[in-house]
Design an enzyme around this catalytic site. Structure first.
Site, PDB file in Angstrom:
ATOM      1  N   HIS A  91       0.880  -1.169   0.000  1.00  0.00           N
ATOM      2  CA  HIS A  91       0.000   0.000   0.000  1.00  0.00           C
ATOM      3  C   HIS A  91       0.918   1.220   0.000  1.00  0.00           C
ATOM      4  O   HIS A  91       2.016   1.167   0.555  1.00  0.00           O
ATOM      5  CB  HIS A  91      -0.903  -0.014   1.241  1.00  0.00           C
ATOM      6  CG  HIS A  91      -1.895   1.095   1.275  1.00  0.00           C
ATOM      7  ND1 HIS A  91      -2.830   1.279   0.281  1.00  0.00           N
ATOM      8  CD2 HIS A  91      -2.105   2.078   2.187  1.00  0.00           C
ATOM      9  CE1 HIS A  91      -3.580   2.336   0.584  1.00  0.00           C
ATOM     10  NE2 HIS A  91      -3.153   2.833   1.736  1.00  0.00           N
TER      11      HIS A  91
ATOM     12  N   HIS B 109      -3.580   9.015   1.407  1.00  0.00           N
ATOM     13  CA  HIS B 109      -3.578   7.714   0.733  1.00  0.00           C
ATOM     14  C   HIS B 109      -4.970   7.426   0.210  1.00  0.00           C
ATOM     15  O   HIS B 109      -5.929   8.125   0.534  1.00  0.00           O
ATOM     16  CB  HIS B 109      -3.121   6.607   1.696  1.00  0.00           C
ATOM     17  CG  HIS B 109      -4.074   6.365   2.817  1.00  0.00           C
ATOM     18  ND1 HIS B 109      -4.847   5.233   2.897  1.00  0.00           N
ATOM     19  CD2 HIS B 109      -4.403   7.125   3.891  1.00  0.00           C
ATOM     20  CE1 HIS B 109      -5.605   5.299   3.980  1.00  0.00           C
ATOM     21  NE2 HIS B 109      -5.362   6.436   4.600  1.00  0.00           N
TER      22      HIS B 109
ATOM     23  N   CYS C 195      -3.089   2.854  -5.621  1.00  0.00           N
ATOM     24  CA  CYS C 195      -2.486   3.805  -4.688  1.00  0.00           C
ATOM     25  C   CYS C 195      -1.061   4.195  -5.088  1.00  0.00           C
ATOM     26  O   CYS C 195      -0.637   5.321  -4.842  1.00  0.00           O
ATOM     27  CB  CYS C 195      -2.523   3.259  -3.262  1.00  0.00           C
ATOM     28  SG  CYS C 195      -1.742   1.651  -3.074  1.00  0.00           S
TER      29      CYS C 195
END
Length: 193
Positions: free
Chosen positions: A59, A71, A147
């Protein structure tokens, strides 16, 4: 095309352009993040990319200030932000969160790995662009807009995910190996005497 101007004509807009612009409030608790940096990890600087090692994938977030990052997270309340389940959504919300809250106990590192390939934008511009995205709903795609694409776009102005590139390259190698095995299995064998 300027990525800094938000279009306000739909609930979900492509290319990291969103529709809402609310500022987020931040709770006052430094917690585990301060302890980790005190234990030898360098403290991120504004505009740094943070790679978070989840089970099966990474991530990504971008460090903004005071132990806070921006994020992508699933807009659905039923999915935990940053969970593997969230990758099946076609939309994401841009969140402003404490790094500690995004980690979910996972390890992390500062990873500005594309600095040798692309010139980062000026820090004030990175932070301005990043803050403009907070609370916006964006289109999400594991392959074309995840992401890592998001944070690279904010830091470098380049929509890129090496995680996806690696997976596609490895998938192509595997497909080539399978195809080669199939061709070898159907190729006529020389007659033996």
């Amino acid at each position: 095309m300027e990525r800094e101007q938000a279009e306000v004509n739909a609930d979900v807009t492509p290319s990291w352009k969103g529709t809402e612009s609310n500022s987020a409030t931040k709770p006052e608790s430094p917690g585990k993040f301060i302890k980790q940096t005190a234990e030898g990890k360098p403290k991120p600087r504004p505009g740094d990319l943070i790679e978070i090692f989840r089970i099966g994938y990474e991530h990504w977030a971008i460090y903004v200030e005071d132990d806070y990052v921006v994020h992508l997270a699933s807009p659905s309340e039923e999915f935990e932000a940053g969970s593997i389940t969230s990758v099946f959504s076609n939309r994401a919300v841009v969140k402003y969160s404490r790094l500690e809250d995004v980690l979910h106990g996972c390890s992390w590192k500062i990873n500005n790995k594309l600095d040798g390939t692309y010139l980062p934008l000026p820090v004030d511009r990175i932070i301005q662009r990043t803050k403009m995205m907070i609370n916006k709903i964006v289109q999400y795609s594991l392959i074309e807009g995840n992401c890592e694409h998001f944070v690279n776009d904010l830091r470098y102005g380049v929509h890129r995910s090496q995680q996806v590139e690696h997976a596609l390259r490895e998938g192509a190698k595997a497909a080539g190996a399978v195809l080669s095995a199939v061709v070898d299995s159907i190729r006529p064998k020389p007659a033996t005497a």
